[in-house]
Write a protein that holds these residues in place. Structure first.
Motif, PDB file in Angstrom:
ATOM      1  N   LEU A 279     -73.114  56.032  11.584  1.00  0.00           N
ATOM      2  CA  LEU A 279     -73.684  55.120  10.586  1.00  0.00           C
ATOM      3  C   LEU A 279     -72.549  54.561   9.738  1.00  0.00           C
ATOM      4  CD1 LEU A 279     -76.761  57.189   9.393  1.00  0.00           C
ATOM      5  CD2 LEU A 279     -76.900  54.832  10.190  1.00  0.00           C
ATOM      6  N   THR A 280     -72.594  53.255   9.497  1.00  0.00           N
ATOM      7  CA  THR A 280     -71.557  52.619   8.685  1.00  0.00           C
ATOM      8  C   THR A 280     -72.198  51.915   7.493  1.00  0.00           C
ATOM      9  OG1 THR A 280     -70.102  52.278  10.587  1.00  0.00           O
ATOM     10  CG2 THR A 280     -69.694  50.918   8.641  1.00  0.00           C
ATOM     11  N   VAL A 281     -71.655  52.182   6.317  1.00  0.00           N
ATOM     12  CA  VAL A 281     -72.078  51.510   5.078  1.00  0.00           C
ATOM     13  C   VAL A 281     -70.894  50.687   4.588  1.00  0.00           C
ATOM     14  CG1 VAL A 281     -72.860  51.803   2.710  1.00  0.00           C
ATOM     15  CG2 VAL A 281     -73.718  53.333   4.504  1.00  0.00           C
ATOM     16  N   GLN A 282     -71.096  49.362   4.485  1.00  0.00           N
ATOM     17  CA  GLN A 282     -70.003  48.451   4.122  1.00  0.00           C
ATOM     18  C   GLN A 282     -70.451  47.540   2.993  1.00  0.00           C
ATOM     19  OE1 GLN A 282     -68.531  46.085   7.402  1.00  0.00           O
ATOM     20  NE2 GLN A 282     -66.522  45.861   6.460  1.00  0.00           N
ATOM     21  N   ASN A 283     -69.504  47.113   2.162  1.00  0.00           N
ATOM     22  CA  ASN A 283     -69.840  46.175   1.086  1.00  0.00           C
ATOM     23  C   ASN A 283     -68.751  45.104   0.991  1.00  0.00           C
ATOM     24  OD1 ASN A 283     -67.925  46.751  -1.436  1.00  0.00           O
ATOM     25  ND2 ASN A 283     -68.444  48.748  -0.541  1.00  0.00           N
ATOM     26  N   ASP A 284     -69.087  44.013   0.319  1.00  0.00           N
ATOM     27  CA  ASP A 284     -68.146  42.894   0.180  1.00  0.00           C
ATOM     28  C   ASP A 284     -67.555  42.823  -1.220  1.00  0.00           C
ATOM     29  OD1 ASP A 284     -70.344  42.109  -1.256  1.00  0.00           O
ATOM     30  OD2 ASP A 284     -70.651  40.207  -0.201  1.00  0.00           O
ATOM     31  N   GLY A 285     -67.434  43.986  -1.864  1.00  0.00           N
ATOM     32  CA  GLY A 285     -66.891  44.032  -3.218  1.00  0.00           C
ATOM     33  C   GLY A 285     -65.390  44.219  -3.249  1.00  0.00           C
ATOM     34  N   LYS A 286     -64.895  44.882  -4.266  1.00  0.00           N
ATOM     35  CA  LYS A 286     -63.456  45.083  -4.439  1.00  0.00           C
ATOM     36  C   LYS A 286     -62.870  45.892  -3.280  1.00  0.00           C
ATOM     37  CE  LYS A 286     -63.899  45.342  -9.485  1.00  0.00           C
ATOM     38  NZ  LYS A 286     -63.739  46.237 -10.663  1.00  0.00           N
ATOM     39  N   PRO A 287     -61.686  45.510  -2.796  1.00  0.00           N
ATOM     40  CA  PRO A 287     -61.018  46.309  -1.755  1.00  0.00           C
ATOM     41  C   PRO A 287     -60.690  47.707  -2.284  1.00  0.00           C
ATOM     42  CG  PRO A 287     -60.028  44.134  -1.932  1.00  0.00           C
ATOM     43  CD  PRO A 287     -60.935  44.286  -3.118  1.00  0.00           C
ATOM     44  N   LEU A 288     -60.589  48.649  -1.366  1.00  0.00           N
ATOM     45  CA  LEU A 288     -60.252  50.014  -1.760  1.00  0.00           C
ATOM     46  C   LEU A 288     -58.782  50.110  -2.129  1.00  0.00           C
ATOM     47  CD1 LEU A 288     -62.137  52.113   0.961  1.00  0.00           C
ATOM     48  CD2 LEU A 288     -62.765  51.838  -1.435  1.00  0.00           C
ATOM     49  N   LYS A 289     -58.508  50.753  -3.243  1.00  0.00           N
ATOM     50  CA  LYS A 289     -57.125  50.963  -3.657  1.00  0.00           C
ATOM     51  C   LYS A 289     -56.600  52.322  -3.203  1.00  0.00           C
ATOM     52  CE  LYS A 289     -57.477  48.020  -7.769  1.00  0.00           C
ATOM     53  NZ  LYS A 289     -57.345  47.971  -9.249  1.00  0.00           N
ATOM     54  N   SER A 290     -57.513  53.250  -3.021  1.00  0.00           N
ATOM     55  CA  SER A 290     -57.110  54.601  -2.632  1.00  0.00           C
ATOM     56  C   SER A 290     -58.028  55.114  -1.531  1.00  0.00           C
ATOM     57  CB  SER A 290     -57.185  55.544  -3.843  1.00  0.00           C
ATOM     58  OG  SER A 290     -56.978  56.884  -3.452  1.00  0.00           O
ATOM     59  N   THR A 291     -57.471  55.907  -0.634  1.00  0.00           N
ATOM     60  CA  THR A 291     -58.270  56.516   0.436  1.00  0.00           C
ATOM     61  C   THR A 291     -58.557  57.991   0.147  1.00  0.00           C
ATOM     62  OG1 THR A 291     -56.259  57.029   1.679  1.00  0.00           O
ATOM     63  CG2 THR A 291     -57.371  54.950   2.187  1.00  0.00           C
ATOM     64  N   THR A 292     -58.223  58.420  -1.044  1.00  0.00           N
ATOM     65  CA  THR A 292     -58.499  59.806  -1.437  1.00  0.00           C
ATOM     66  C   THR A 292     -59.952  59.942  -1.862  1.00  0.00           C
ATOM     67  OG1 THR A 292     -56.216  60.072  -2.211  1.00  0.00           O
ATOM     68  CG2 THR A 292     -57.833  61.692  -2.975  1.00  0.00           C
ATOM     69  N   PHE A 293     -60.643  60.946  -1.325  1.00  0.00           N
ATOM     70  CA  PHE A 293     -62.045  61.161  -1.646  1.00  0.00           C
ATOM     71  C   PHE A 293     -62.181  61.848  -3.004  1.00  0.00           C
ATOM     72  CE2 PHE A 293     -63.772  61.385   2.995  1.00  0.00           C
ATOM     73  CZ  PHE A 293     -63.464  60.035   3.127  1.00  0.00           C
ATOM     74  N   GLY A 294     -63.172  61.374  -3.770  1.00  0.00           N
ATOM     75  CA  GLY A 294     -63.507  62.034  -5.018  1.00  0.00           C
ATOM     76  C   GLY A 294     -64.476  63.178  -4.782  1.00  0.00           C
ATOM     77  N   THR A 295     -65.089  63.658  -5.862  1.00  0.00           N
ATOM     78  CA  THR A 295     -65.993  64.809  -5.772  1.00  0.00           C
ATOM     79  C   THR A 295     -67.175  64.538  -4.856  1.00  0.00           C
ATOM     80  OG1 THR A 295     -65.406  65.483  -8.025  1.00  0.00           O
ATOM     81  CG2 THR A 295     -67.444  66.393  -7.098  1.00  0.00           C
ATOM     82  N   GLY A 296     -67.807  63.361  -5.030  1.00  0.00           N
ATOM     83  CA  GLY A 296     -69.008  63.056  -4.255  1.00  0.00           C
ATOM     84  C   GLY A 296     -68.741  62.962  -2.764  1.00  0.00           C
TER      85      GLY A 296
END
Length: 335
Positions: A279-296
Motif C-alpha cells: 500500500l502506498t500513501v502519497q501527497n503533493d505537499g512539501k518535499p521530505l527534508k529528512s528520511t528519519t522516522f519519528g515516534t509515530g
C-alpha cells in the motif's frame, strides 16, 4: 481455554510418523541381521510396525485429547495417557504381525510363539517414547505461548502510544477553534468521539475497509481545522485484506502535519499493488527534508514487523510517498 499440553499439530504427527517408521525399520533390520536373517524382511516388518503404532496413537491420543481429558480432572491425565500409549503399541504390534503374516513377510519365530508377550513389551516401549515426545511437544507449546503473549503485550504497548498522539493533535485543533468558531469546535468534539468509537476494536489487524472508514473520519475532522483543504483520493477497487490498525491513518496524519502548505489544497492518494502486496500513501505537499522516522512511524514499523513481518519505506521524497509492504500476514488473502 484448551490446555496447551493437549495441543498437537498435524505437523507433529507427521514428525512422529517419520520418527516411528525410521526407528522401527532400523531397529528391526538390525535385529534380523543379528539373528542371521534377511535385513530387508526386517525392514518391511519394522516399517509396518512403526506405521501401525503411529496410526493407533493418532486415533487414541486425538480422541483422548479432544473428548476425554478436557472433561476430567488432571489427576487422571497421566494414568489415561499411560494406558492409551501402551494400547497403541500393543495393538500396533498385533496388527503389524497379522499384516506381515498375510503378506508372507519372514517373521522371527518369537512373533509366532510369544506374540502377546512381545506386544506387551512394545507397548511399554511405546509409552516411554510417547512420554519423551509429549515433553517435547509441551515445551514447544509453552514457548510458543510465551512468545505469543510477548508479541500481544508489545502490540498493546505500541497501540497505547497512538491514541494519546492523535488526541494531542485533535485537542490542540479544538483549542484553537474554541476562540475562532464555537460551532466548529463542537463539531470537532463530536468527530473525535465518533473516530475514537470506531477505533475501539481490540484487534491489532482490521479490515482495510474499516481502516479507510477511520481515515475518512479523521480527514473530515482535520478539514474542520483546515477549511476543507485536505482531499483524500482512494484508487478503486481495493482488496479484501487486513492491515495494522491506525497504519494508514498514521500516514495520512503524517502527510497533513509535514506536507500541508498554507492556502493550498493538499491531495493525499492511496493505491494498492497486488503483485507486491503493498500500500502506498502519497501527497503533493512539501518535499521530505529528512528520511528519519519519528515516534509515530517508528511505532508503525515495529507493529508491521511483529504482525506481518512487513516493512515501511519512503519511496519518494519530492512527492512524499510512504509504502507499506504487508509481508506474509495469514489474513492477507482475498476471500
Amino acid at each position: 481455554m484448551y490446555d496447551i499440553a493437549l495441543r498437537i499439530k498435524p505437523f507433529d504427527w507427521l514428525y512422529i510418523l517419520l520418527i516411528g517408521v525410521v526407528f522401527a525399520t532400523l531397529l528391526s533390520s538390525l535385529g534380523y541381521v543379528l539373528l542371521g536373517r534377511e535385513w530387508l524382511q526386517g525392514a518391511y516388518f519394522g516399517a509396518m510396525l512403526g506405521f501401525s503404532i503411529t496410526l493407533f496413537s493418532l486415533v487414541f491420543i486425538t480422541y483422548m485429547n479432544h473428548t476425554i481429558l478436557p472433561k476430567i480432572s488432571k489427576i487422571f491425565w497421566l494414568p489415561l495417557a499411560v494406558f492409551f500409549s501402551f494400547l497403541s503399541g500393543f495393538l500396533g504390534t498385533l496388527l503389524s504381525t497379522a499384516v506381515a503374516e498375510l503378506l508372507q513377510v519372514d517373521l522371527i519365530p518369537l512373533f509366532h510363539t510369544h506374540h502377546m508377550h512381545i506386544a506387551i513389551a512394545v507397548g511399554l516401549l511405546t509409552y516411554i517414547v510417547g512420554a519423551l515426545l509429549y515433553r517435547f511437544v509441551k515445551m514447544r507449546n509453552e514457548k510458543e505461548e510465551v512468545d505469543h503473549h510477548y508479541v500481544q503485550s508489545r502490540l498493546r504497548s505500541l497501540e497505547t502510544q497512538l491514541n494519546p498522539h492523535f488526541l494531542f493533535n485533535a485537542l490542540n485543533s479544538i483549542a484553537e477553534l474554541i476562540h475562532q468558531d464555537q460551532d466548529k469546535a463542537e463539531a470537532a468534539i463530536l468527530k473525535v468521539s465518533t473516530f475514537l468509537r470506531n477505533t475501539m476494536d481490540e484487534k491489532a489487524l482490521i479490515p482495510l475497509s474499516d481502516e479507510l472508514r477511520n481515515v475518512r473520519d479523521y480527514v473530515e475532522l482535520e478539514n474542520i481545522r483546515f477549511s476543507g483543504m485536505i482531499q483524500l483520493h482512494i484508487e478503486e477497487p481495493l482488496p479484501r485484506i487486513e492491515v495494522p490498525k491506525f497504519s494508514i491513518q498514521l500516514l495520512v496524519e503524517n502527510a497533513i502535519k509535514h506536507g500541508f502548505i498554507a492556502k493550498r489544497t493538499l491531495n493525499i492518494s492511496l493505491s494498492y499493488d497486488q503483485a507486491e502486496n503493498r500500500l502506498t500513501v502519497q501527497n503533493d505537499g512539501k518535499p521530505l527534508k529528512s528520511t528519519t522516522f519519528g515516534t509515530g512511524l517508528t511505532n508503525l514499523a515495529q507493529r508491521l514487523k511483529l504482525l506481518c513481518k512487513g516493512t515501511i519505506e519512503i519511496t519518494n521524497k519530492e512527492k512524499p510517498a510512504f509504502t507499506l509492504y504487508l509481508g506474509d500476514c495469514d489474513e492477507n488473502t482475498d476471500r
